[in-house]
Enzyme design. Structure first.
Site, PDB file in Angstrom:
ATOM      1  N   GLU A   1      -4.712  -8.880   2.987  1.00 24.72           N
ATOM      2  CA  GLU A   1      -5.771  -8.428   3.839  1.00 24.72           C
ATOM      3  C   GLU A   1      -7.016  -9.495   3.631  1.00 24.72           C
ATOM      4  O   GLU A   1      -7.425  -9.936   4.860  1.00 24.72           O
ATOM      5  CB  GLU A   1      -6.333  -7.146   3.767  1.00 24.72           C
ATOM      6  CG  GLU A   1      -5.300  -6.237   4.283  1.00 24.72           C
ATOM      7  CD  GLU A   1      -3.953  -5.966   3.265  1.00 24.72           C
ATOM      8  OE1 GLU A   1      -3.330  -5.002   3.702  1.00 24.72           O
ATOM      9  OE2 GLU A   1      -3.770  -6.244   2.386  1.00 24.72           O
TER      10      GLU A   1
ATOM     11  N   GLU B   1       0.842  -1.410   0.055  1.00 25.94           N
ATOM     12  CA  GLU B   1       0.024  -0.120   0.095  1.00 25.94           C
ATOM     13  C   GLU B   1       0.785   1.386   0.114  1.00 25.94           C
ATOM     14  O   GLU B   1       0.778   2.153  -0.738  1.00 25.94           O
ATOM     15  CB  GLU B   1      -0.793   0.041   1.220  1.00 25.94           C
ATOM     16  CG  GLU B   1      -1.950  -1.175   1.263  1.00 25.94           C
ATOM     17  CD  GLU B   1      -3.056  -1.035   1.861  1.00 25.94           C
ATOM     18  OE1 GLU B   1      -4.158  -0.568   1.145  1.00 25.94           O
ATOM     19  OE2 GLU B   1      -3.315  -1.123   2.953  1.00 25.94           O
TER      20      GLU B   1
END
Length: 266
Positions: A140, A120
């Site tokens: 995730e 990210e």
């Protein structure tokens, strides 16, 4: 030079090198690391002598994502870090380049794990280099979590949607060569040399007119969501003033005189 116990800061010529420095935890994000990152971005923005930034990790790894236990405050060194987060609840998003974009180019130098929050942060950088042993991925969903660092917005704008959705929805790992093939990174180099390649690219940037470099970066990002017509108009508004600078005249003069230009940010 600043920094914290989990974020090292080094000056290499006109480049500021920020190193995630928690190798015993695969450089998982902690509050000291995030505070150091945020302070590093701001220091680079405010120092006109800094023309580029390299972001890398210590110990042969980039970043294995968020350390949720550390962010909750367990084992944190220094009350001042919790004070900083209370004073600016958005600090961690700015540190992760979700809510802040440095005006200087940011080059990521990736070795080893660059997963979850590491991938990210990567999406907030401008140029990306990886050693051929690097691993990428957004894990995730495998843990029943959401990649809330910006990936559901940014990733499909940076790589083809089919690849973005596969990465987001499968949570599988990607090799450096696969990440290069889908466009997530720009260079794959021999393992252990990503920092050297990033500094090589930074040196090329540092030799260019800093006002021009910063205006070009700003134009690319501010026009990304515009129509072509609006974007071209915004480009003219951003670009024409660069031609009136002393640096632009120096660049042309140096070319004619066959010598390196001396830029003064003027």
């Amino acid at each position: 030079m600043g920094g914290t116990e989990h974020l090292s800061v080094e000056r290499v010529g006109a480049t500021l090198v920020l190193t995630l420095n928690r190798p015993e935890a695969k450089n998982a994000l902690s509050l000291p690391m995030l505070v150091g990152l945020y302070d590093g971005w701001i220091a680079a923005d405010e120092d006109d002598e800094i023309r580029s930034i390299v972001l890398t990790g210590a110990g042969g790894t980039f970043c294995a994502g968020m350390d949720l236990k550390a962010l909750a405050g367990d084992g944190m060194a220094g009350e001042q870090y919790r004070d900083r987060l209370r004073a600016d609840p958005d600090l961690h998003w700015k540190a992760m380049l979700r809510h802040h974009r440095p005006r200087k180019p940011v080059i990521a130098a990736v070795e080893g794990h660059c997963v979850a929050g590491g991938t990210e942060i990567l999406q907030g950088t401008d140029i990306r280099v990886a050693g051929d042993g690097a691993t990428f991925g957004l894990f995730e969903v495998r843990r029943g979590l959401f990649p809330i660092g910006g990936s559901t917005v940014r990733l499909a704008r940076q790589i083809p949607r089919t690849h973005a959705l596969e990465m987001l929805l499968t949570g599988r790992p990607y090799t450096a060569h696969e990440a290069e093939r889908i466009g997530l990174i720009g260079h794959v180099v021999p393992e252990g040399t990503a920092r050297d390649k990033a500094l090589e690219i930074a040196e090329l940037i540092n030799g260019c007119g800093p006002l021009a470099v910063e205006a070009v970066k700003a134009s690319v990002y501010e026009t990304a969501a515009m129509t072509e017509t609006d974007g071209l108009a915004a480009e003219l508004a951003r670009g024409w003033p660069v031609f009136d600078t002393a640096d632009a005249k120096e660049g042309s003069r140096a070319f004619a005189e066959k010598r390196p230009p001396v830029y003064r940010r003027a």
